[in-house]
Design an enzyme around this catalytic site. Sequence first.
Site, short mmCIF file in Angstrom:
data_model
loop_
_atom_site.label_atom_id
_atom_site.label_comp_id
_atom_site.label_asym_id
_atom_site.label_seq_id
_atom_site.Cartn_x
_atom_site.Cartn_y
_atom_site.Cartn_z
N PRO A 2 40.98 74.16 30.64
CA PRO A 2 40.92 74.82 31.94
C PRO A 2 41.43 73.89 33.05
CG PRO A 2 38.71 74.32 31.15
CD PRO A 2 39.65 74.00 30.04
N GLU A 3 42.21 74.45 33.97
CA GLU A 3 42.67 73.68 35.14
C GLU A 3 41.93 74.21 36.36
OE1 GLU A 3 46.97 73.19 35.21
OE2 GLU A 3 47.09 73.44 33.04
N LYS A 68 38.74 69.45 38.70
CA LYS A 68 38.36 70.25 37.52
C LYS A 68 36.88 70.07 37.17
CE LYS A 68 42.84 69.26 35.62
NZ LYS A 68 43.51 68.59 34.50
N ARG A 279 51.85 65.36 27.43
CA ARG A 279 51.77 66.80 27.16
C ARG A 279 53.15 67.44 27.18
NH1 ARG A 279 46.82 68.86 28.64
NH2 ARG A 279 47.49 70.71 27.54
#
Length: 289
Positions: A2-3, A68, A279
């Site tokens: 989740p961001e 976050k 990433r």
Amino acid sequence: MPELPEVELVRRALEKEVEGASIEAVAFSDFVNKGHATSRKTIIKQDLDTFRSNVSGATIRKVGRRGKYLYFIMEKSDEIFHMVSHLGMSGAFFVTDSIEAIADRNYRKHWQVAFRLEDGRTLSYCDIRRFGEMLTVGRMGDFPPFERMAVEYTHPDSLVDFIDRARAPANRNKAIKAVIMDSAVIPGVGNIYASEALFTSGILPTRKAGNISVKRLMALHKAIADVFDLSIENGGSTISDYRGVSGEKGSMQDRFHIYQKKSCSSCGGPVKTKTIATRNTFYCTKCQR
Ligand SMILES: [Zn+2]
């Protein structure tokens, strides 16, 4: 993972459910208990007994978010402290009558921390992959990640703060994608929204931060703010494990321009991928420079 938008949606849902609620007791899963018995500190990043004695009998006054991280402002015998929580890769909160009442079987099976509330409900933290974190701190500044974090994108000073921090000498030779994923530059940008915001603002993710004009950095800040707002409006992105407090899925993934796309949504050319900041990054060499 989740961001910011997904964490903000969890915060909004929790705010409605648990603000004002008092915690009667807390239970830990076998995973958490076993992890702590072997000093792995699974989920709870402090001594289990300390955590339990801090939160038991406390009232949740406010549910907030920083980057976050979620934080709960807690009150107990006229003292204020904070419970900080990070959802890791796959964490989720549920408010139900009991752990058994969590609809999603996979989450139910992987409950890790269960807070029994005085009104009879249970606030459960479930985490399949167990990368999440939870701990209590006295002051917010006592928690190192908050100390170095830039201001939130919604803050009136965010633009100037962002440009200042992105252009810091230490960032000059770093790829802009890595720079915007650093919460000391702007909080809450993860892999998905980094690719999307760089595409919208026409900036190559590999470009060195020091070689980007202030005008283009301004466009990038706007792209980040816009994609966050749009995602929140659309219930966040459900790529893998993210779920809202009621188990619902978001639809932001249907609006991506570049992330996990084969062809560019603007020119139709092939989407390139490259590992940046560990990433997979998606971009178009024709539309981004
Ligand atoms: Zn293109």
